[in-house]
Every structure is written in structure tokens, then in C-alpha cells.
Design an enzyme around this catalytic site. Structure first.
Site, PDB file in Angstrom:
ATOM      1  N   LYS A  25      72.686  65.510  58.192  1.00 56.17           N
ATOM      2  CA  LYS A  25      72.695  66.109  59.533  1.00 56.17           C
ATOM      3  C   LYS A  25      74.008  66.854  59.794  1.00 56.17           C
ATOM      4  CE  LYS A  25      68.553  64.820  60.913  1.00 56.17           C
ATOM      5  NZ  LYS A  25      67.453  65.808  60.876  1.00 56.17           N
ATOM      6  N   TYR A  29      71.922  59.874  55.589  1.00 57.11           N
ATOM      7  CA  TYR A  29      71.185  60.506  56.696  1.00 57.11           C
ATOM      8  C   TYR A  29      72.157  61.335  57.552  1.00 57.11           C
ATOM      9  CZ  TYR A  29      68.238  61.033  60.850  1.00 57.11           C
ATOM     10  OH  TYR A  29      67.525  61.545  61.905  1.00 57.11           O
TER      11      TYR A  29
HETATM   12  N1  LIG Z   1      63.446  59.951  66.521  1.00 51.62           N
HETATM   13  C1  LIG Z   1      64.769  59.921  66.631  1.00 51.62           C
HETATM   14  O1  LIG Z   1      65.363  58.968  67.198  1.00 51.62           O
HETATM   15  C2  LIG Z   1      65.596  61.040  66.085  1.00 51.62           C
HETATM   16  C3  LIG Z   1      66.942  61.129  66.465  1.00 51.62           C
HETATM   17  C4  LIG Z   1      67.707  62.172  65.963  1.00 51.62           C
HETATM   18  C5  LIG Z   1      67.154  63.101  65.122  1.00 51.62           C
HETATM   19  N2  LIG Z   1      65.837  62.989  64.762  1.00 51.62           N
HETATM   20  C6  LIG Z   1      65.293  64.019  63.864  1.00 51.62           C
HETATM   21  O2  LIG Z   1      64.165  64.603  64.506  1.00 51.62           O
HETATM   22  C7  LIG Z   1      63.184  64.975  63.529  1.00 51.62           C
HETATM   23  C8  LIG Z   1      61.858  64.323  63.831  1.00 51.62           C
HETATM   24  O3  LIG Z   1      62.031  62.937  64.023  1.00 51.62           O
HETATM   25  P1  LIG Z   1      60.772  61.984  64.277  1.00 51.62           P
HETATM   26  O4  LIG Z   1      61.256  60.727  64.868  1.00 51.62           O
HETATM   27  O5  LIG Z   1      59.704  62.764  64.951  1.00 51.62           O
HETATM   28  O6  LIG Z   1      60.372  61.698  62.741  1.00 51.62           O
HETATM   29  P2  LIG Z   1      58.982  61.509  62.014  1.00 51.62           P
HETATM   30  O7  LIG Z   1      59.283  60.774  60.753  1.00 51.62           O
HETATM   31  O8  LIG Z   1      57.983  60.936  62.973  1.00 51.62           O
HETATM   32  O9  LIG Z   1      58.520  63.003  61.696  1.00 51.62           O
HETATM   33  C9  LIG Z   1      58.976  63.707  60.600  1.00 51.62           C
HETATM   34  C10 LIG Z   1      57.849  64.606  60.098  1.00 51.62           C
HETATM   35  O10 LIG Z   1      58.356  65.346  58.987  1.00 51.62           O
HETATM   36  C11 LIG Z   1      57.365  65.372  57.976  1.00 51.62           C
HETATM   37  N3  LIG Z   1      57.982  65.601  56.661  1.00 51.62           N
HETATM   38  C12 LIG Z   1      58.735  64.730  55.937  1.00 51.62           C
HETATM   39  N4  LIG Z   1      59.100  65.304  54.782  1.00 51.62           N
HETATM   40  C13 LIG Z   1      58.570  66.560  54.773  1.00 51.62           C
HETATM   41  C14 LIG Z   1      58.606  67.644  53.858  1.00 51.62           C
HETATM   42  N5  LIG Z   1      59.237  67.534  52.669  1.00 51.62           N
HETATM   43  N6  LIG Z   1      57.967  68.794  54.179  1.00 51.62           N
HETATM   44  C15 LIG Z   1      57.294  68.899  55.364  1.00 51.62           C
HETATM   45  N7  LIG Z   1      57.215  67.907  56.264  1.00 51.62           N
HETATM   46  C16 LIG Z   1      57.850  66.750  55.966  1.00 51.62           C
HETATM   47  C17 LIG Z   1      56.686  64.013  58.081  1.00 51.62           C
HETATM   48  O11 LIG Z   1      55.396  64.016  57.445  1.00 51.62           O
HETATM   49  C18 LIG Z   1      56.620  63.811  59.587  1.00 51.62           C
HETATM   50  O12 LIG Z   1      55.446  64.361  60.134  1.00 51.62           O
HETATM   51  C19 LIG Z   1      63.809  64.601  62.183  1.00 51.62           C
HETATM   52  O13 LIG Z   1      64.527  65.717  61.687  1.00 51.62           O
HETATM   53  C20 LIG Z   1      64.769  63.481  62.539  1.00 51.62           C
HETATM   54  O14 LIG Z   1      65.798  63.354  61.584  1.00 51.62           O
HETATM   55  C21 LIG Z   1      65.045  61.995  65.216  1.00 51.62           C
END
Ligand SMILES: NC(=O)c1ccc[n+]([C@@H]2O[C@H](COP(=O)([O-])OP(=O)(O)OC[C@H]3O[C@@H](n4cnc5c(N)ncnc54)[C@H](O)[C@@H]3O)[C@@H](O)[C@H]2O)c1
Length: 251
Positions: free
Chosen positions: A160, A156
Site C-alpha cells: 500500500k 500488506y
Molecule cells: N476492508 C477494509 O477494511 C480495507 C481497508 C483498507 C483498504 N482496503 C482495500 O480495499 C480494497 C477492497 O477491500 P475489500 O475489503 O472489499 O476486499 P475483498 O477481499 O472483499 O475484495 C477484493 C476483491 O479483489 C478481487 N481480486 C483479488 N485478486 C485479484 C486479481 N488478481 N485480479 C482481479 N481481482 C482480484 C477479489 O476476488 C475480490 O473480489 C482492497 O484493495 C483492500 O486492500 C480494504
């Protein structure tokens, strides 16, 4: 008050839930026509419908960010329905449902699929979308990184770290077309995916590694996104902005 994104068309990937959904809703409130792009058709369609019901403008387009054909289809449909594209937010990732394993033992096919979505997906989308942004005279791209890029977190974090480098490389390749490319690196943020993934461990992370002793909210991310996409950031490119309650420091 002036809406900052009136007449702009913004594609947000992974907008069916979590941080991407908050981005889509905030952009629509600021006047943008938003493309909710996601693999999850049911949830994505609901987000777009709810934006429209609230007086905003949105369409749902099913999309797999790892597929060039899917990205091209999204571009064609967006141009047909909304007339062009100004900004792209590469937020989609495999996160909530991701496997816990080591780089040295993770199933190879799983690893390749993971990287195809979490790293290459941002490039696939950028390759498909950037000619349309250039056609409108320029715009901005924001990639979703994570503080995981700076901390041990296996494949992961590797994806990133790649997103950060991609951001810098693309900023140079696209700057001449008046397209800025930046990234946001969220710290632990309260979404359903984080609750599934980290559970109670999130509390320890907050207590032990954040300067501000609370977990981030999706709204904490929105201000950074709107700034980086807006003209207020017109000379900002190739940057990774940590929005993380002080979890990471880079000198
Ligand atoms: N929530 C956190 O703590 C956090 C922290 C740092 C970074 N992030 C990053 O922020 C972003 C969103 O996080 P989140 O918590 O909302 O995650 P989440 O899992 O709720 O949302 C991710 C979305 O991406 C979609 N997705 C997955 N694979 C896909 C594909 N191949 N094509 C199109 N859509 C696809 C999923 O259906 C989902 O709706 C991600 O990139 C995650 O890595 C999140």
C-alpha cells in the site's frame, strides 16, 4: 437530479464483492456504464447482472490484474462493448484471504505473487487502460490504498505504501494526457474480508485508534471515490485521501 457519470465508462477492479462492489453500484446509480472486473467469475457476474436488473448498465469481464494479457483483453472487450473507457478504479487486492507472516520469513513465491497483485496490479491495469482514457480526452484513475501504508502491517502495508508512491509518480506521467491519478486510503471497513481477516480485533482497533468510534462502511468510501473521479476534483491529482475515521494524521 443530474447524474454525474452519464455517458462515462468506468472500470472497477475487484468489484465482485466488498468495497469494489459498492463502488460499481454507486457509479451505475450515477449513470456510468460499469465494467465489473474480477478474478471471481461467479460473484462478479452476479454483481453485473444485479446492476442491470436494477436499471443500470454493467458488464462483467474476468480479469487478473497481475497479468498484462488479461488487462489488454479487458480493454479490448470494454472498447468493443461500451465504446471506450473514461475512468479506472484500481481496487483489487489479495486481502481477505491473505497469509499472516513476516517480511523476513514469508514464502518468497507467495510474496512475489502478493506484490504482483497488490502493488504491480494497479500499474499493469493503468498501462493497459490509459491510452483509452486519453483517447476520450482525459479522465481519472483512483487507486485503493489503505491506512496500513502508515502503520506496521508487513507486506500488506508495504504494497500500500507502494500504491501511494505509484499514485504520485503516475500523476506526473499522465497529467499531460489530462488524466488525474489519486488514491483513497480506507481505515478499517466492514466487509466480509475484514470480518474474516480481523475478526474481533477490529473492535479493539476502533476503540483504540479511531477518532470516530465506529468501523467504516463501504458507503463511507463511495463519496470519496465519486468526488475524486468527478470534475469537482479537476485540479486534484497525486493525492492520497484517508477515509479512516481519524485513524491516521499526516502533518
Ligand atoms: N476492508 C477494509 O477494511 C480495507 C481497508 C483498507 C483498504 N482496503 C482495500 O480495499 C480494497 C477492497 O477491500 P475489500 O475489503 O472489499 O476486499 P475483498 O477481499 O472483499 O475484495 C477484493 C476483491 O479483489 C478481487 N481480486 C483479488 N485478486 C485479484 C486479481 N488478481 N485480479 C482481479 N481481482 C482480484 C477479489 O476476488 C475480490 O473480489 C482492497 O484493495 C483492500 O486492500 C480494504
Amino acid at each position: 437530479m443530474n447524474k454525474r457519470f452519464e455517458d462515462k465508462v468506468v472500470v472497477v477492479t475487484g468489484a465482485a464483492q466488498g468495497i469494489g462492489e459498492a463502488y460499481a453500484r454507486a457509479l451505475a446509480e450515477e449513470g456510468a456504464a460499469v465494467v465489473v472486473a474480477d478474478l471471481n467469475e461467479e460473484a462478479g457476474a452476479k454483481v453485473a447482472a444485479s446492476i442491470n436488473e436494477g436499471g443500470g448498465r454493467a458488464i462483467f469481464v474476468p480479469c487478473d490484474v497481475s497479468s498484462a494479457a488479461s488487462a489488454e483483453a479487458l480493454v479490448s472487450r470494454t472498447v468493443e462493448e461500451l465504446g471506450g473507457i473514461d475512468h479506472l478504479v484500481n481496487n483489487a487486492a489479495i486481502y481477505g484471504s491473505m497469509e499472516f507472516n513476516l517480511l523476513i520469513s514469508v514464502d518468497w513465491d507467495y510474496y512475489k505473487r502478493f506484490m504482483a497483485v497488490n502493488l504491480d496490479g494497479a500499474l499493469v491495469m493503468t498501462r493497459a487502460v490509459h491510452p483509452e482514457i486519453a483517447r476520450r480526452g482525459g479522465g481519472a484513475i483512483v487507486n485503493q490504498s489503505s491506512t496500513a501504508a502508515y502503520l506496521y502491517s508487513g507486506f500488506y502495508g508495504l504494497a500500500k505504501a507502494g500504491i501511494n508512491s505509484l499514485t504520485q509518480q503516475l500523476a506526473h506521467e499522465l497529467g499531460g494526457q489530462r488524466i488525474r491519478v489519486n488514491a483513497i486510503a480506507p481505515g478499517p471497513t466492514d466487509t466480509e474480508a475484514t470480518r474474516t481477516q480481523a475478526g474481533d480485533a477490529a473492535k479493539d482497533i476502533v476503540r483504540n485508534s479511531l477518532a470516530i468510534k465506529r468501523i467504516g462502511s463501504v458507503d463511507d468510501m463511495v463519496g470519496a471515490l465519486l468526488f475524486l473521479l468527478s470534475d469537482d476534483a479537476s485540479w486534484v491529482t497525486g493525492q492520497v485521501l484517508a477515509v479512516d475515521g481519524g485513524q491516521t494524521f499526516r502533518l
